[in-house]
Design an enzyme around this catalytic site. Structure first.
Site, PDB file in Angstrom:
ATOM      1  N   ASN A  24       0.802  -1.235   0.000  1.00 30.53           N
ATOM      2  CA  ASN A  24       0.000   0.000   0.000  1.00 30.53           C
ATOM      3  C   ASN A  24       0.830   1.278   0.000  1.00 30.53           C
ATOM      4  OD1 ASN A  24       1.010  -0.188   2.531  1.00 30.53           O
ATOM      5  ND2 ASN A  24      -0.941   0.048   3.616  1.00 30.53           N
ATOM      6  N   ASP A 201      10.516 -18.572  19.850  1.00 29.92           N
ATOM      7  CA  ASP A 201      11.549 -17.588  20.164  1.00 29.92           C
ATOM      8  C   ASP A 201      12.085 -17.762  21.582  1.00 29.92           C
ATOM      9  OD1 ASP A 201      12.750 -14.949  19.192  1.00 29.92           O
ATOM     10  OD2 ASP A 201      12.025 -14.427  21.193  1.00 29.92           O
ATOM     11  N   GLU A 255      14.249 -22.170  19.364  1.00 24.40           N
ATOM     12  CA  GLU A 255      15.511 -21.459  19.290  1.00 24.40           C
ATOM     13  C   GLU A 255      16.373 -21.966  20.443  1.00 24.40           C
ATOM     14  OE1 GLU A 255      16.866 -16.905  18.420  1.00 24.40           O
ATOM     15  OE2 GLU A 255      15.427 -17.303  19.993  1.00 24.40           O
TER      16      GLU A 255
HETATM   17  O1  ISL Z   1      20.617 -11.927  17.561  1.00 23.81           O
HETATM   18  C1  ISL Z   1      21.096 -11.991  18.658  1.00 23.81           C
HETATM   19  C2  ISL Z   1      21.882 -10.855  19.138  1.00 23.81           C
HETATM   20  O2  ISL Z   1      22.004  -9.920  18.100  1.00 23.81           O
HETATM   21  C3  ISL Z   1      20.870 -13.219  19.484  1.00 23.81           C
HETATM   22  O3  ISL Z   1      21.597 -13.214  20.627  1.00 23.81           O
HETATM   23  C4  ISL Z   1      19.379 -13.276  19.759  1.00 23.81           C
HETATM   24  O4  ISL Z   1      19.060 -12.264  20.658  1.00 23.81           O
HETATM   25  C5  ISL Z   1      18.916 -14.588  20.333  1.00 23.81           C
HETATM   26  O5  ISL Z   1      19.179 -15.579  19.384  1.00 23.81           O
HETATM   27  C6  ISL Z   1      17.403 -14.545  20.613  1.00 23.81           C
HETATM   28  O6  ISL Z   1      16.748 -14.081  19.461  1.00 23.81           O
HETATM   29  C7  ISL Z   1      15.357 -14.023  19.373  1.00 23.81           C
HETATM   30  O7  ISL Z   1      14.785 -13.335  20.454  1.00 23.81           O
HETATM   31  C8  ISL Z   1      15.083 -11.940  20.557  1.00 23.81           C
HETATM   32  C9  ISL Z   1      14.890 -11.184  19.244  1.00 23.81           C
HETATM   33  O8  ISL Z   1      15.469  -9.914  19.353  1.00 23.81           O
HETATM   34  C10 ISL Z   1      15.492 -11.921  18.078  1.00 23.81           C
HETATM   35  O9  ISL Z   1      15.184 -11.257  16.878  1.00 23.81           O
HETATM   36  C11 ISL Z   1      14.936 -13.313  18.096  1.00 23.81           C
HETATM   37  O10 ISL Z   1      15.348 -14.065  16.981  1.00 23.81           O
HETATM   38  C12 ISL Z   1      14.153 -11.402  21.608  1.00 23.81           C
HETATM   39  O11 ISL Z   1      12.835 -11.753  21.303  1.00 23.81           O
HETATM   40 CA    CA Z   2       2.519  -1.499   3.838  1.00 25.50          CA
END
Ligand code: ISL
Ligand code: CA
Length: 553
Positions: A24, A201, A255
């Site tokens: 959009n 996550d 993760e």
């Molecule tokens: O990408 C990292 C640091 O830059 C990793 O340490 C990451 O924080 C870790 O793998 C957990 O990541 C996940 O949870 C975070 C989020 O910021 C990340 O994008 C997500 O993949 C918190 O929710």
């Molecule tokens: Ca958009």
């Protein structure tokens, strides 16, 4: 003997919706934009799409700070858009999995607003509150994954709350059964809407260390190793599996931030009834410690591939990936992103990533060899991790800017979050407006449209590899053997099943290599060779980044 499952056979494509396609003109990628590009994803041969957080969010951490788990982020669209997306995915014979972000919520989530409103709120115990130790000192020395203290003081009550990530992401208290029930309920909500599973996550961090003791100096180096060992983690995962996942034919990937290879079977062995797979970061993080960039070698990389392969144990399964939304572009990190090498090295990386044993995850843009972007100063960083590191190093007077900037430029998560490069037209075909985050200037050369018509492009190489994997059970379920652990630049591994054996050969460097196969191996047929070489020309001269898969005699 192997245990066939659709989620082992699938290739997954990860979408970071804000940067994929804008429908959009507001400059932000959205769900209708994604729907309009499904044929591109389908054309790769993938069966599953993983959508990064699509929930209502104040967006402090790219949507990993959820304000409402049952609402769509209005910047991305509406619930109708979501339903249309799911149907369009199903029409094409694909499935959708979503991100489940439940180690923490946003500080704007209704639960946290209630919790912080008073010590007596019924939601107070949804989070982790403690008194400080004395004046202005947090309850313990826990540090945030992004740097700095993992506690923030809430003025209203004078207590501290725990946050493993930014202060805008308070950690949920999983020891509270109500929290677990709420999470199960929201998971069912999305399963009933048609999703086929979850990428979970930070899931290994949900059970907090008993009594929250201080970390030792050594533990402070890698606090996630302690955070990922909470005493009730496996109880909570089994409970979630039993309550929510088991009744659905879905897939789950946790993760594994902080989890070692040795601990993997406890999560993924089928008899445990916890998760299907983990994402380990040892491979993707080779050559760095947090924001610090270090040397790495191909031998080290191969050792990690071997460990990763055996980590799930005979009754488990793993993932294979070289990119995601948290890491630099693989061609810039593991490959050679100079114009003359970028395509060849992207093809090489694709070959080893897709043909290892495990469910492959392709990150948007990886399939065309998108590269990192240049950074000129701290003002260029959007990534809250990069900005936090800057704050704790340069602004704190601890490390000079000239030392931090180039390293941050290489590791910043922004590298993976620039808009998808669809064509060489205005804004790379991503938006008709102004993109929310700057485009990589290399979009004129590196884009989908251009690669569509070139049979040797990175894009078409991905398509061939994915089709080949789908056509041979051996490439999915066959064992993985590193047949040349010591070679300094060539990766050679075999995949074998029921008497059939393939060799995957990759020259992981920018110079030609004279290469002799280990004793006893003889090529019988070229299935794919990135240089188009015929059988008798494959060896002994390997071109820079030459990669292929061959049937063995
Ligand atoms: O990408 C990292 C640091 O830059 C990793 O340490 C990451 O924080 C870790 O793998 C957990 O990541 C996940 O949870 C975070 C989020 O910021 C990340 O994008 C997500 O993949 C918190 O929710
Ligand atoms: Ca958009």
């Amino acid at each position: 003997a192997f245990d066939p499952r659709w989620w082992k056979e699938a290739v997954v494509y990860q979408v970071y919706p804000r940067s994929f396609c804008d429908s959009n003109g507001d400059g932000i990628g959205d769900l209708p934009g994604l729907t309009s590009r499904l044929d591109h994803i389908r054309s790769l041969g993938v069966q599953v799409i993983w959508l990064c957080p699509h929930y209502d969010t104040p967006n402090v951490d790219g949507g990993y700070d959820v304000r409402d788990y049952r609402r769509i982020d209005p910047a991305l669209g509406t619930m109708e858009d979501f339903d249309r997306l799911i149907s369009a995915i199903h029409e094409r014979g694909m499935k959708l999995i979503v991100d489940l972000v439940v180690n923490h919520t946003s500080d704007q989530h209704e639960w946290f607003r209630q919790a912080r409103s008073s010590r007596d709120s019924p939601y107070r115990d949804f989070y982790i509150w403690r008194d400080g130790r004395g004046e202005n000192e947090p309850p313990n020395n826990f540090v945030s994954v992004f740097g700095g203290a993992a506690w923030s003081r809430d003025e209203a009550s004078g207590q501290y709350y725990l946050h493993y990530f930014t202060p805008a992401q308070p950690d949920l208290n999983w020891d509270n059964p109500q929290v677990r029930q709420e999470v199960h309920a929201l998971m069912r909500f999305w399963l009933e809407r048609g999703v086929s599973g979850f990428r979970m996550d930070s899931i290994c961090l949900i059970s907090k260390p008993e009594g929250l003791p201080d970390l030792t100096l050594a533990e402070l180096e890698n606090p996630e190793r302690i955070y990922a060992r909470g005493p009730r983690l496996h109880d909570y995962l089994r409970d979630m599996n039993h309550e929510v996942l088991a009744p659905h034919d879905c897939m789950s990937i946790g993760e594994a931030f902080g989890v070692s290879y040795a601990e993997t079977p406890d999560f993924v062995d089928a008899s445990r009834h916890e998760l299907d797979m983990l994402f380990h970061f040892n491979i993707i993080r080779v050559g760095r410690h947090d924001w610090q960039v270090q040397q790495w070698t191909v031998r080290e990389f191969k050792a990690l591939m071997r460990e990763e392969d055996t980590s799930p144990g005979p009754g488990g399964w793993t993932t294979t990936f070289l990119e995601n939304h948290d890491n630099p572009r693989s061609v810039s990190w593991f490959g050679d992103d100079r114009p003359e090498m970028v395509a060849a090295s992207a093809r090489a990386l694709a070959t080893l990533m897709l043909l290892r044993r495990g469910t492959p995850f392709v990150y948007q843009g990886e399939e065309i060899g998108m590269t990192d972007i240049p950074f000129t100063g701290v003002q260029d960083f959007e990534d809250v991790h990069a900005r936090t590191v800057w704050h704790n190093t340069v602004e704190a007077g601890k490390v000079p800017a000239e030392e931090v900037l180039p390293q941050l430029g290489r590791i910043s998560r922004d590298n993976a979050r620039t808009p998808m490069q669809w064509d060489d037209g205005p804004q790379a075909g991503f938006t008709t407006g102004t993109p929310w985050f700057r485009l990589n200037p290399r979009y004129r050369d590196i884009n989908v449209a251009r690669q569509e018509t070139d049979p040797s492009s990175v894009l078409n190489h991905y398509r061939r590899l994915i089709a080949l994997r789908a056509a041979h059970r051996t490439l999915i379920y066959g064992d993985f053997v590193d047949v040349d652990p010591d070679h300094p630049s060539v990766i050679a591994f075999t995949r074998g099943l029921e008497g059939e054996r393939f060799l995957v050969l990759v020259n992981l460097c920018s110079s030609p290599v004279h290469y002799i196969l280990p004793l006893g191996l003889e090529l019988a047929e070229v299935l794919i060779d990135s240089t188009g070489a015929a059988l008798r020309d494959v060896l002994p001269e390997l071109a820079p980044w030459q990669a292929g898969v061959y049937r063995l005699k």
